[in-house]
Design a protein around this motif. Structure first.
Motif, PDB file in Angstrom:
ATOM      1  N   ARG A 285       0.827  -1.209   0.000  1.00  0.00           N
ATOM      2  CA  ARG A 285       0.000   0.000   0.000  1.00  0.00           C
ATOM      3  C   ARG A 285       0.865   1.266   0.000  1.00  0.00           C
ATOM      4  N   ILE A 286       1.947   1.247   0.754  1.00  0.00           N
ATOM      5  CA  ILE A 286       2.826   2.411   0.826  1.00  0.00           C
ATOM      6  C   ILE A 286       3.555   2.631  -0.499  1.00  0.00           C
ATOM      7  N   GLN A 287       3.947   1.566  -1.160  1.00  0.00           N
ATOM      8  CA  GLN A 287       4.750   1.669  -2.381  1.00  0.00           C
ATOM      9  C   GLN A 287       3.935   1.831  -3.656  1.00  0.00           C
ATOM     10  N   THR A 288       2.645   1.560  -3.599  1.00  0.00           N
ATOM     11  CA  THR A 288       1.809   1.632  -4.798  1.00  0.00           C
ATOM     12  C   THR A 288       1.599   3.074  -5.229  1.00  0.00           C
ATOM     13  N   ASP A 289       1.707   3.291  -6.534  1.00  0.00           N
ATOM     14  CA  ASP A 289       1.370   4.586  -7.117  1.00  0.00           C
ATOM     15  C   ASP A 289      -0.101   4.508  -7.508  1.00  0.00           C
ATOM     16  N   PHE A 290      -0.960   5.157  -6.745  1.00  0.00           N
ATOM     17  CA  PHE A 290      -2.397   5.097  -6.979  1.00  0.00           C
ATOM     18  C   PHE A 290      -2.869   6.091  -8.033  1.00  0.00           C
ATOM     19  N   GLY A 291      -1.964   6.907  -8.522  1.00  0.00           N
ATOM     20  CA  GLY A 291      -2.322   7.915  -9.508  1.00  0.00           C
ATOM     21  C   GLY A 291      -2.058   9.298  -8.951  1.00  0.00           C
ATOM     22  N   LYS A 292      -2.067  10.259  -9.842  1.00  0.00           N
ATOM     23  CA  LYS A 292      -1.741  11.636  -9.461  1.00  0.00           C
ATOM     24  C   LYS A 292      -2.648  12.145  -8.339  1.00  0.00           C
ATOM     25  N   GLY A 293      -2.005  12.559  -7.253  1.00  0.00           N
ATOM     26  CA  GLY A 293      -2.716  13.155  -6.132  1.00  0.00           C
ATOM     27  C   GLY A 293      -3.392  12.175  -5.202  1.00  0.00           C
ATOM     28  N   LEU A 294      -3.261  10.862  -5.445  1.00  0.00           N
ATOM     29  CA  LEU A 294      -3.934   9.868  -4.620  1.00  0.00           C
ATOM     30  C   LEU A 294      -2.935   9.153  -3.730  1.00  0.00           C
ATOM     31  N   GLY A 295      -3.417   8.630  -2.616  1.00  0.00           N
ATOM     32  CA  GLY A 295      -2.553   7.887  -1.720  1.00  0.00           C
ATOM     33  C   GLY A 295      -3.056   7.924  -0.292  1.00  0.00           C
ATOM     34  N   TYR A 296      -2.120   7.712   0.628  1.00  0.00           N
ATOM     35  CA  TYR A 296      -2.369   7.718   2.067  1.00  0.00           C
ATOM     36  C   TYR A 296      -1.626   8.886   2.697  1.00  0.00           C
ATOM     37  N   TRP A 297      -2.222   9.503   3.705  1.00  0.00           N
ATOM     38  CA  TRP A 297      -1.580  10.589   4.443  1.00  0.00           C
ATOM     39  C   TRP A 297      -1.678  10.284   5.933  1.00  0.00           C
ATOM     40  N   SER A 298      -0.561  10.375   6.619  1.00  0.00           N
ATOM     41  CA  SER A 298      -0.543  10.151   8.068  1.00  0.00           C
ATOM     42  C   SER A 298      -1.107  11.358   8.793  1.00  0.00           C
ATOM     43  N   ILE A 299      -1.726  11.089   9.917  1.00  0.00           N
ATOM     44  CA  ILE A 299      -2.303  12.128  10.768  1.00  0.00           C
ATOM     45  C   ILE A 299      -1.489  12.167  12.056  1.00  0.00           C
ATOM     46  N   PHE A 300      -1.057  13.370  12.433  1.00  0.00           N
ATOM     47  CA  PHE A 300      -0.318  13.554  13.675  1.00  0.00           C
ATOM     48  C   PHE A 300      -1.006  14.606  14.522  1.00  0.00           C
ATOM     49  N   SER A 301      -0.809  14.522  15.817  1.00  0.00           N
ATOM     50  CA  SER A 301      -1.376  15.477  16.751  1.00  0.00           C
ATOM     51  C   SER A 301      -0.702  16.836  16.596  1.00  0.00           C
ATOM     52  N   ARG A 302      -1.486  17.891  16.671  1.00  0.00           N
ATOM     53  CA  ARG A 302      -0.907  19.237  16.642  1.00  0.00           C
ATOM     54  C   ARG A 302      -0.133  19.517  17.927  1.00  0.00           C
TER      55      ARG A 302
END
Length: 160
Positions: free
Chosen positions: A37-54
């Motif tokens: 999942r991390i290495q897959t190119d899902f297409g322009k602008g697509l993917g996974y983004w991590s969420i961190f605490s402010r």
């Protein structure tokens, strides 16, 4: 790599993944699934983004995704997963909402979809809070799901 380990740890919590089919109990398959999942190119602008605490920027809360539906498309799904310690605090909605704008305003998607286990009440609430509408019911294998949908047209009319 820190995100990788944090994702693995999150997925090992049976309550976090109780409504999500996956290889969570098989360490090798789970790691391979996550690496893919991390290495897959899902297409322009697509993917996974991590969420961190402010408050504590190193505190991994979970992730948001925009990927081709069921990994193949052509529709694009939005999804989220949070550590149990982040539940009930509004993080899911706060993290997902900007990706709705991003999906329509930056990528130009015509719609986004999400299929959510009928028992996953918290995720239903997030879907509704970000403007998605219940579009019907379906089965994913033996799992009853609610399908949600938000079109660019409905997003634009609700954003006015």
């Amino acid at each position: 790599m820190v995100d990788f380990e944090a994702c693995l740890a999150m997925d090992r919590d049976p309550r976090v993944v109780q409504y999500i089919p996956g290889p969570w109990d098989d360490t090798e398959k789970h790691e391979a699934f996550l690496r893919e999942r991390i290495q897959t190119d899902f297409g322009k602008g697509l993917g996974y983004w991590s969420i961190f605490s402010r408050d504590t920027e190193s505190r991994f809360l979970g992730w948001v995704l925009l990927i081709p539906y069921d990994g193949i498309g052509p529709k694009v799904e939005i999804g989220w997963r949070l550590n149990r310690s982040a539940w009930g605090q509004g993080y899911g909605t706060e993290a997902a909402r900007p990706f709705v704008s991003y999906a329509f305003d930056q990528i130009g998607l015509p719609e986004i979809v999400a299929d959510i286990d009928t028992r996953n009440v918290a995720s239903h609430r997030i879907a509704e809070k970000i403007g998605m509408q219940h579009a019907g019911d379906m089965m994913y294998g033996a799992i009853p799901m609610k399908s949600y949908r938000l079109t660019r047209r409905n997003y634009r009319s609700s954003a006015l």
